[in-house]
Write an enzyme that holds these catalytic residues in place. Structure first.
Site, PDB file in Angstrom:
ATOM      1  N   SER A 139       0.862  -1.188   0.000  1.00 20.64           N
ATOM      2  CA  SER A 139       0.000   0.000   0.000  1.00 20.64           C
ATOM      3  C   SER A 139       0.890   1.227   0.000  1.00 20.64           C
ATOM      4  O   SER A 139       2.057   1.157   0.413  1.00 20.64           O
ATOM      5  CB  SER A 139      -0.852  -0.014   1.270  1.00 20.64           C
ATOM      6  OG  SER A 139      -1.502   1.223   1.461  1.00 20.64           O
ATOM      7  N   TYR A 152      -2.313  -1.133  10.367  1.00 20.59           N
ATOM      8  CA  TYR A 152      -2.223  -1.246   8.901  1.00 20.59           C
ATOM      9  C   TYR A 152      -0.897  -0.687   8.391  1.00 20.59           C
ATOM     10  O   TYR A 152      -0.200  -1.320   7.582  1.00 20.59           O
ATOM     11  CB  TYR A 152      -3.407  -0.486   8.288  1.00 20.59           C
ATOM     12  CG  TYR A 152      -3.617  -0.694   6.803  1.00 20.59           C
ATOM     13  CD1 TYR A 152      -4.379  -1.756   6.331  1.00 20.59           C
ATOM     14  CD2 TYR A 152      -3.075   0.187   5.867  1.00 20.59           C
ATOM     15  CE1 TYR A 152      -4.597  -1.936   4.971  1.00 20.59           C
ATOM     16  CE2 TYR A 152      -3.283   0.014   4.508  1.00 20.59           C
ATOM     17  CZ  TYR A 152      -4.045  -1.047   4.064  1.00 20.59           C
ATOM     18  OH  TYR A 152      -4.253  -1.211   2.714  1.00 20.59           O
TER      19      TYR A 152
HETATM   20  P1  NAD Z   1     -11.371  -6.287  -0.057  1.00 23.54           P
HETATM   21  O1  NAD Z   1     -11.956  -6.167   1.316  1.00 23.54           O
HETATM   22  O2  NAD Z   1     -12.256  -6.177  -1.236  1.00 23.54           O
HETATM   23  O3  NAD Z   1     -10.550  -7.624  -0.190  1.00 23.54           O
HETATM   24  C1  NAD Z   1      -9.824  -8.193   0.860  1.00 23.54           C
HETATM   25  C2  NAD Z   1      -9.767  -9.669   0.635  1.00 23.54           C
HETATM   26  O4  NAD Z   1      -9.081 -10.277   1.743  1.00 23.54           O
HETATM   27  C3  NAD Z   1     -11.161 -10.292   0.565  1.00 23.54           C
HETATM   28  O5  NAD Z   1     -11.178 -11.260  -0.453  1.00 23.54           O
HETATM   29  C4  NAD Z   1     -11.314 -10.934   1.925  1.00 23.54           C
HETATM   30  O6  NAD Z   1     -12.185 -12.020   1.900  1.00 23.54           O
HETATM   31  C5  NAD Z   1      -9.879 -11.362   2.175  1.00 23.54           C
HETATM   32  N1  NAD Z   1      -9.609 -11.667   3.568  1.00 23.54           N
HETATM   33  C6  NAD Z   1      -9.877 -10.934   4.665  1.00 23.54           C
HETATM   34  N2  NAD Z   1      -9.521 -11.609   5.767  1.00 23.54           N
HETATM   35  C7  NAD Z   1      -9.016 -12.788   5.360  1.00 23.54           C
HETATM   36  C8  NAD Z   1      -8.499 -13.926   6.027  1.00 23.54           C
HETATM   37  N3  NAD Z   1      -8.433 -13.996   7.367  1.00 23.54           N
HETATM   38  N4  NAD Z   1      -8.076 -14.966   5.275  1.00 23.54           N
HETATM   39  C9  NAD Z   1      -8.163 -14.932   3.924  1.00 23.54           C
HETATM   40  N5  NAD Z   1      -8.643 -13.889   3.244  1.00 23.54           N
HETATM   41  C10 NAD Z   1      -9.067 -12.825   3.951  1.00 23.54           C
HETATM   42  O7  NAD Z   1     -10.212  -5.197  -0.100  1.00 23.54           O
HETATM   43  P2  NAD Z   1      -9.207  -4.759  -1.253  1.00 23.54           P
HETATM   44  O8  NAD Z   1      -9.247  -3.283  -1.279  1.00 23.54           O
HETATM   45  O9  NAD Z   1      -9.412  -5.532  -2.489  1.00 23.54           O
HETATM   46  O10 NAD Z   1      -7.817  -5.132  -0.562  1.00 23.54           O
HETATM   47  C11 NAD Z   1      -6.926  -6.105  -1.081  1.00 23.54           C
HETATM   48  C12 NAD Z   1      -5.519  -5.744  -0.634  1.00 23.54           C
HETATM   49  O11 NAD Z   1      -5.150  -4.500  -1.213  1.00 23.54           O
HETATM   50  C13 NAD Z   1      -5.360  -5.582   0.872  1.00 23.54           C
HETATM   51  O12 NAD Z   1      -4.144  -6.138   1.292  1.00 23.54           O
HETATM   52  C14 NAD Z   1      -5.338  -4.079   1.051  1.00 23.54           C
HETATM   53  O13 NAD Z   1      -4.645  -3.694   2.208  1.00 23.54           O
HETATM   54  C15 NAD Z   1      -4.619  -3.655  -0.221  1.00 23.54           C
HETATM   55  N6  NAD Z   1      -4.818  -2.268  -0.584  1.00 23.54           N
HETATM   56  C16 NAD Z   1      -6.068  -1.789  -0.824  1.00 23.54           C
HETATM   57  C17 NAD Z   1      -6.211  -0.449  -1.160  1.00 23.54           C
HETATM   58  C18 NAD Z   1      -7.546   0.165  -1.420  1.00 23.54           C
HETATM   59  O14 NAD Z   1      -7.616   1.394  -1.530  1.00 23.54           O
HETATM   60  N7  NAD Z   1      -8.604  -0.607  -1.575  1.00 23.54           N
HETATM   61  C19 NAD Z   1      -5.096   0.391  -1.234  1.00 23.54           C
HETATM   62  C20 NAD Z   1      -3.839  -0.155  -0.989  1.00 23.54           C
HETATM   63  C21 NAD Z   1      -3.719  -1.476  -0.670  1.00 23.54           C
END
Ligand code: NAD
Length: 257
Positions: A139, A152
């Site tokens: 991130s 985080y």
């Molecule tokens: P999201 O909530 O749509 O997806 C998160 C995924 O992680 C889901 O599929 C969820 O089921 C899974 N998950 C949660 N707990 C879990 C567990 N205990 N075991 C297995 N799977 C688990 O969110 P997203 O935005 O798609 O995030 C995906 C990644 O991208 C994350 O690591 C997040 O930190 C990172 N990220 C997101 C953003 C953003 O703005 N959305 C920005 C930077 C980084």
């Protein structure tokens, strides 16, 4: 080199960025292993839909990325792992003195330690296959901090650090390890933060998007999941064979500041 026929394991891929990356890889003929901690018919249906749409092998493996043993079992159950995308992640927003210890433990486990366990299990598989890609979805918060996100920011900085170590440990092999550091992407994870951010700052949800969330992103646009899928494809390509142990920011200029 073609990616067709290779296998990718994507943690946390029944939603958001992980699902979009899985679809992008499948489009290129990569067999995909989807994952989350649930075991619902709709989870397995996501894999079946990808198999039908793109003509690849796809399966869903339920494994809880907060548990080290489950992380390692995911790689074993995948049956192959040429490309490992460490993507599972959760968020909690609170001042540090109010930050629940259980949330801290869960975020450190899911967002950071899971990548240690899956990578440890996947590297021998990649070495046996003679090729591999580890891609950690970190991130902008792996490079910069924001208030109220102690766990985080800590976890994502940890992932960026671990990515450097894996890059060094595999430097002489046809394996690379890199992190992608997205700014804000409009997924369920961010949608869930909007009310919490509004509450912390005592403002409306619209103001939270404009003044707090995208305040840090000079482009004033959310990153898209398709753009992140494209960066994954680049990191898997021959052109990226010497890119290792580093982070690629996709943040509309956030971390240039
Ligand atoms: P999201 O909530 O749509 O997806 C998160 C995924 O992680 C889901 O599929 C969820 O089921 C899974 N998950 C949660 N707990 C879990 C567990 N205990 N075991 C297995 N799977 C688990 O969110 P997203 O935005 O798609 O995030 C995906 C990644 O991208 C994350 O690591 C997040 O930190 C990172 N990220 C997101 C953003 C953003 O703005 N959305 C920005 C930077 C980084």
């Amino acid at each position: 080199m073609t990616l067709a026929g290779k296998t990718a394991v994507i943690t946390g891929s029944n939603s958001g960025i992980g699902l979009a990356i899985a679809r992008e890889l499948a489009k290129a003929g990569v067999n995909v292993v989807l994952n989350s901690f649930t075991d619902r018919a709709e989870d397995h249906a996501l894999a079946a839909d990808i198999a039908t749409e793109f003509g690849v092998k796809a399966k869903y493996v339920s494994a809880d990325m907060s548990k080290g043993d489950d992380c390692r079992r995911l790689i074993a159950d995948a049956g192959a792992c040429d490309i490992l995308i460490n993507n599972a992640g959760i968020q909690h927003v609170a001042p540090i003195e109010d930050f629940p210890a259980a949330k801290w433990d869960a975020i450190i486990a899911i967002n950071m330690s899971s990548a240690f366990h899956t990578t440890a299990a996947a590297l021998p598989v990649m070495r046996a296959a003679g090729w591999g890609r580890v891609i950690n979805i970190a991130s902008a918060h792996g490079l910069r901090a924001s208030p109220f996100k102690a766990a985080y920011v800590t976890a994502k900085h940890g992932v960026v650090g671990m990515t450097k170590v894996v890059g060094l440990e595999t430097a002489k092999e046809p394996i690379t390890a890199n992190a992608i550091c997205p700014g804000y992407v409009l997924t369920p994870l961010v949608e869930g933060q909007i009310p919490a951010t509004a509450k912390e700052y005592g403002i409306s949800e619209d103001e939270a998007i404009e003044k707090v969330i995208l305040a840090k992103q000079p482009s004033k646009e959310f990153v898209t999941v398709e753009q992140l899928g494209g960066i994954v494809m680049f990191l898997c390509s021959d052109a990226a064979a010497q890119i290792t142990g580093t982070s690629i920011a996709a943040d509309g200029g956030w971390t240039s500041q």
